[in-house]
Write a protein that holds these residues in place. Sequence first.
Motif, PDB file in Angstrom:
ATOM      1  N   HIS A 171       0.928  -1.259  -0.073  1.00  0.00           N
ATOM      2  CA  HIS A 171      -0.084  -0.231   0.102  1.00  0.00           C
ATOM      3  C   HIS A 171       0.985   1.132  -0.038  1.00  0.00           C
ATOM      4  O   HIS A 171       1.904   1.438   0.838  1.00  0.00           O
ATOM      5  N   ALA A 172       0.969   2.105  -0.938  1.00  0.00           N
ATOM      6  CA  ALA A 172       1.808   3.157  -1.345  1.00  0.00           C
ATOM      7  C   ALA A 172       1.007   4.372  -1.664  1.00  0.00           C
ATOM      8  O   ALA A 172      -0.251   4.400  -2.019  1.00  0.00           O
ATOM      9  N   ASP A 173       1.695   5.661  -1.180  1.00  0.00           N
ATOM     10  CA  ASP A 173       0.891   6.964  -1.288  1.00  0.00           C
ATOM     11  C   ASP A 173       1.266   7.156  -2.960  1.00  0.00           C
ATOM     12  O   ASP A 173       1.832   6.337  -3.641  1.00  0.00           O
ATOM     13  N   ALA A 174       0.774   8.423  -3.374  1.00  0.00           N
ATOM     14  CA  ALA A 174       0.889   8.832  -4.661  1.00  0.00           C
ATOM     15  C   ALA A 174       2.347   8.764  -5.112  1.00  0.00           C
ATOM     16  O   ALA A 174       2.517   8.806  -6.533  1.00  0.00           O
ATOM     17  N   ARG A 177       5.916   6.120  -1.946  1.00  0.00           N
ATOM     18  CA  ARG A 177       6.357   5.693  -0.576  1.00  0.00           C
ATOM     19  C   ARG A 177       5.356   4.451  -0.160  1.00  0.00           C
ATOM     20  O   ARG A 177       4.142   4.756   0.099  1.00  0.00           O
ATOM     21  N   ILE A 178       6.150   3.600   0.238  1.00  0.00           N
ATOM     22  CA  ILE A 178       5.263   2.283   0.861  1.00  0.00           C
ATOM     23  C   ILE A 178       4.704   2.687   2.114  1.00  0.00           C
ATOM     24  O   ILE A 178       5.730   2.651   3.140  1.00  0.00           O
ATOM     25  N   LEU A 179       3.496   2.586   2.536  1.00  0.00           N
ATOM     26  CA  LEU A 179       2.953   3.000   3.726  1.00  0.00           C
ATOM     27  C   LEU A 179       2.840   1.405   4.419  1.00  0.00           C
ATOM     28  O   LEU A 179       2.817   1.555   5.759  1.00  0.00           O
ATOM     29  N   SER A 180       2.662   0.447   3.989  1.00  0.00           N
ATOM     30  CA  SER A 180       2.291  -1.105   4.512  1.00  0.00           C
ATOM     31  C   SER A 180       2.904  -1.863   3.619  1.00  0.00           C
ATOM     32  O   SER A 180       2.659  -1.920   2.230  1.00  0.00           O
ATOM     33  N   PHE A 181       3.137  -3.003   4.289  1.00  0.00           N
ATOM     34  CA  PHE A 181       3.597  -4.194   3.401  1.00  0.00           C
ATOM     35  C   PHE A 181       2.869  -5.436   3.951  1.00  0.00           C
ATOM     36  O   PHE A 181       3.182  -5.597   5.265  1.00  0.00           O
ATOM     37  N   LEU A 182       2.110  -6.167   3.513  1.00  0.00           N
ATOM     38  CA  LEU A 182       1.295  -7.412   4.057  1.00  0.00           C
ATOM     39  C   LEU A 182       1.622  -8.547   3.021  1.00  0.00           C
ATOM     40  O   LEU A 182       1.553  -8.681   1.919  1.00  0.00           O
ATOM     41  N   GLU A 183       2.012  -9.627   3.818  1.00  0.00           N
ATOM     42  CA  GLU A 183       2.387 -10.562   3.286  1.00  0.00           C
ATOM     43  C   GLU A 183       1.445 -12.004   3.022  1.00  0.00           C
ATOM     44  O   GLU A 183       0.847 -12.085   4.114  1.00  0.00           O
ATOM     45  N   LYS A 184       0.780 -11.789   1.727  1.00  0.00           N
ATOM     46  CA  LYS A 184      -0.420 -12.643   1.647  1.00  0.00           C
ATOM     47  C   LYS A 184      -1.632 -12.630   2.580  1.00  0.00           C
ATOM     48  O   LYS A 184      -1.999 -13.365   3.450  1.00  0.00           O
ATOM     49  N   PRO A 185      -2.006 -11.496   2.340  1.00  0.00           N
ATOM     50  CA  PRO A 185      -3.170 -10.925   3.435  1.00  0.00           C
ATOM     51  C   PRO A 185      -4.620 -11.517   3.079  1.00  0.00           C
ATOM     52  O   PRO A 185      -4.773 -11.568   1.671  1.00  0.00           O
ATOM     53  N   ALA A 186      -5.380 -11.931   3.932  1.00  0.00           N
ATOM     54  CA  ALA A 186      -6.905 -12.463   3.620  1.00  0.00           C
ATOM     55  C   ALA A 186      -7.575 -11.472   2.723  1.00  0.00           C
ATOM     56  O   ALA A 186      -8.181 -11.701   1.898  1.00  0.00           O
TER      57      ALA A 186
END
Length: 376
Positions: A171-174, A177-186
């Motif tokens: 999940h990145a901004d415009a 810049r990466i705001l969050s990183f989720l490994e294989k999220p449901a």
Amino acid sequence: MTEQPHVSRLACPDHRVATILLAGGKGTRLHDLTVAESKPAVPFAGRNRIVDFAMANVIRSGLDRLVVATQFAPATLHHHLPACWGRHFAGGAMVLRDGRDRYLGTADAVRHNWQQIEDWQVDHVLVVAADHIYDMDYGALIAAHRASGAAVTVAVDVVPLAQASGFGVMHADANGRILSFLEKPAIPPAIPGEPDRAMVSMGIYVFDAGWLKDALFGRGIEALDFGHEVIPAAVAQDVAMAYRLPAGRSGRPYWRDVGTLEALRQSHMDFAAAQPARLPRISPTSEWYLARGSVMMPGAVVPPSARLTCTIVAPGTRIPQGLVVGEDPDEDARWFRCEGRTVLVTQAMLDRREAMRVPAILSAGSGAALHPRDVA
């Protein structure tokens, strides 16, 4: 003799970058194809191998300092890579390291080879996986990383939101810049403004060498994996950027993790359809594409009387006269390995089928009813 894939160097050598090619994957979801071979060594489009896509990208990006970290069943790669690609590293170095019983994860593989990176005295480290099919100029990725001032840049592709749960999702901004990183999220997050799509990690990273050294050696908890530990740490420090895969020569971005039989066969079909502008800069080296969406791997023999639909014929497999595969799901499942629309046929499966059919035919000769499929 290994045939040389076609590749053209597009960039001047960049001696400030060390590339780590992670080529130890077991590829268990490819089942019989990877019992005795690593996933990167699986044949693709004739006598090429999956690893050749990453190697072609390395060469045309002007990167000539390469460590290949192998692990599971490394013998094929240790022969194939020097024979096929060694001449491209005359001005640099290609170092193959067998990590059997040593590497505990992707980041741990880089840690074990850090001394080689130190010896090269580079500013940046590019980490790439050896088991994906894609066309990419790493030089553009590295340039974007340098321009951003970030410590880490993650290459990303865009997939339908419904498919994103199988990947590491960004999940990145415009500004990237990466705001969050989720490994294989449901429940994966969608791209802002693109509610039906998600941004997923390609398993390709550029690091500032100093930051990566600290991440691998200077923390209280020893990082073993990039996706689970190193990249989340960079995101938490607000030093991670995303780089979206641009269009390749086909006119669109192309990246596929061929981790399943269905994905492997479909990538072959994509490759066949990409004439004359092939997806990566490698060329088919033998007759491997059959009609009806099927693939014949090296050493396989398919007679004209056989009718194969959506079938992968494993290396060295001899298809019997008149065999029909891919039209009767129940019959296919009786003898072969089925996944989605794809059917894998190996010589061992055919031998088992023949061994079980002979008693049935003999019994039929004694008066038992004989099913038509038993004489196919």
